[in-house]
Motif scaffolding. Structure first.
Motif, short mmCIF file in Angstrom:
data_model
loop_
_atom_site.label_atom_id
_atom_site.label_comp_id
_atom_site.label_asym_id
_atom_site.label_seq_id
_atom_site.Cartn_x
_atom_site.Cartn_y
_atom_site.Cartn_z
N LYS A 123 0.84 -1.20 0.00
CA LYS A 123 0.00 0.00 0.00
C LYS A 123 0.88 1.26 0.00
N GLY A 124 1.93 1.22 0.82
CA GLY A 124 2.82 2.37 0.87
C GLY A 124 3.50 2.63 -0.46
N ALA A 125 3.91 1.56 -1.14
CA ALA A 125 4.55 1.72 -2.45
C ALA A 125 3.58 2.33 -3.46
N LEU A 126 2.32 1.86 -3.46
CA LEU A 126 1.33 2.41 -4.37
C LEU A 126 1.04 3.88 -4.07
N PRO A 130 16.84 13.17 -1.65
CA PRO A 130 17.13 12.22 -0.57
C PRO A 130 18.59 12.26 -0.12
N LEU A 131 19.48 12.58 -1.06
CA LEU A 131 20.90 12.66 -0.72
C LEU A 131 21.20 13.91 0.11
N THR A 132 20.62 15.05 -0.28
CA THR A 132 20.88 16.28 0.46
C THR A 132 20.26 16.23 1.85
N VAL A 133 19.10 15.58 1.97
CA VAL A 133 18.47 15.46 3.29
C VAL A 133 19.32 14.56 4.19
N MET A 177 3.21 8.04 4.79
CA MET A 177 4.00 8.02 6.01
C MET A 177 3.31 7.23 7.12
N ARG A 178 2.06 6.82 6.89
CA ARG A 178 1.30 6.12 7.92
C ARG A 178 1.14 4.64 7.64
N VAL A 179 1.62 4.17 6.51
CA VAL A 179 1.54 2.75 6.20
C VAL A 179 2.90 2.28 5.68
N THR A 194 9.28 2.10 1.18
CA THR A 194 8.49 2.91 0.26
C THR A 194 9.28 4.05 -0.35
N ALA A 195 10.30 4.56 0.35
CA ALA A 195 11.02 5.75 -0.13
C ALA A 195 11.62 5.58 -1.52
#
Length: 286
Positions: free
Chosen positions: A6-9, A105-108, A229-231, A237-238
């Motif tokens: 679900k998170g991936a979708l 994602p790299l800078t974060v 962020m909730r599943v 998922t990122a």
């Protein structure tokens, strides 16, 4: 369906919605001043998000002073990021701008290590450096390749990095919907005030439809990004955020007839590979 599925979708849906929003804005082709677009889109998306927040009962404005300061910094970063990103989007191919944003994602990760003391091993640090090298292939800093508009895209990356880092420092008591709605409102208010000194242009049917569609897509993108962020597990998922680059490549080619140069594609591949590796190493380290 498992929570991770679900998170991936939801992540893929979020990336699709945000890219469709970018496509609608770019398709206005300069028919409206940028500040007018930001004001109209901000107004419609804020109304939609407010109605959704009220319906879900997730709008809570009471918070501590520290969270309020962080929220103010996040809103300022959101306003700046919207301006820089849309300026770059209006003057660069969709896929190129999206490819630059894949370095986020790299800078974060790097920012969390520098400012929050989070541990980043040498492998992930090397991947971050390689990702920055891929970004240089995309923007190609040189007398012929680099442009002012590419610097706007890089400024947007810096602003979004600050936005995401401040979000990570907020306490769990601040709901995701509150953060999302205040961000949308801040863009609307800032653009509306700045547009006082801009000559507004009457909307024709096509442009009005594009603005409305853009507002709907950006609202869906916000919603899906909150739900994701909730599943499921974030580390699972990122990586699916990189599907946004596939959407940008396809829509840029179909709608605008743009296909990135080989060096741009190579740079985007390096950035994506570096980002996926940092997610993998982060998951192994947990």
């Amino acid at each position: 369906m498992t929570p991770n599925a679900k998170g991936a979708l939801l992540m893929m849906g979020s990336m699709a919605a945000f890219t469709l929003n970018d496509t609608c804005v770019k398709a206005t082709a300069g028919a409206l001043p940028l500040l007018q677009i930001l004001t109209l889109r901000g107004l419609i998306s804020s109304i939609l998000l407010f109605g959704l927040a009220r319906r879900l009962g997730t709008l809570h404005l009471s918070m501590g002073r520290g969270d309020a300061v962080l929220l103010g910094l996040r809103c300022a970063s959101e306003v700046a990021a919207a301006y820089f990103f849309l300026t770059a989007l209006m003057n660069m191919p969709l896929a190129n701008v999206t490819a630059v944003l894949q370095v986020l994602p790299l800078t974060v990760t790097l920012g969390a290590a520098l400012f929050f003391g989070e541990r980043v091993g040498w492998r992930r640090m090397l991947a971050i450096l390689l990702g920055f090298g891929g970004m240089l292939l995309i923007v190609r800093p040189g007398p012929e390749g680099f442009s002012l508009h590419a610097s706007y895209a890089l400024a947007a990356v810096a602003c979004v990095t600050v936005r995401d880092l401040t979000t990570r420092r907020m306490s769990p008591q601040v709901s995701s919907m509150t953060v999302t709605l205040t961000s949308a409102l801040s863009v609307f208010v800032a653009a509306g005030l700045a547009s006082i000194w801009v000559d507004w242009v009457p909307l024709d049917g096509r442009t009005a439809a594009l603005i409305c569609a853009s507002s709907l897509f950006v609202m869906l993108g916000y919603l899906f990004s909150v739900l994701v962020m909730r599943v499921g597990e974030v580390s699972f998922t990122a990586p699916f955020r990189y599907t946004g680059l596939l959407w940008a490549l396809g829509l840029g080619w179909v709608v605008f007839g743009h296909w990135p140069a080989p060096l741009t594609l190579l740079g985007a591949g390096i950035v994506a590979a570096a980002g996926l590796f940092t997610f993998y190493r982060g998951r192994v380290a947990e």
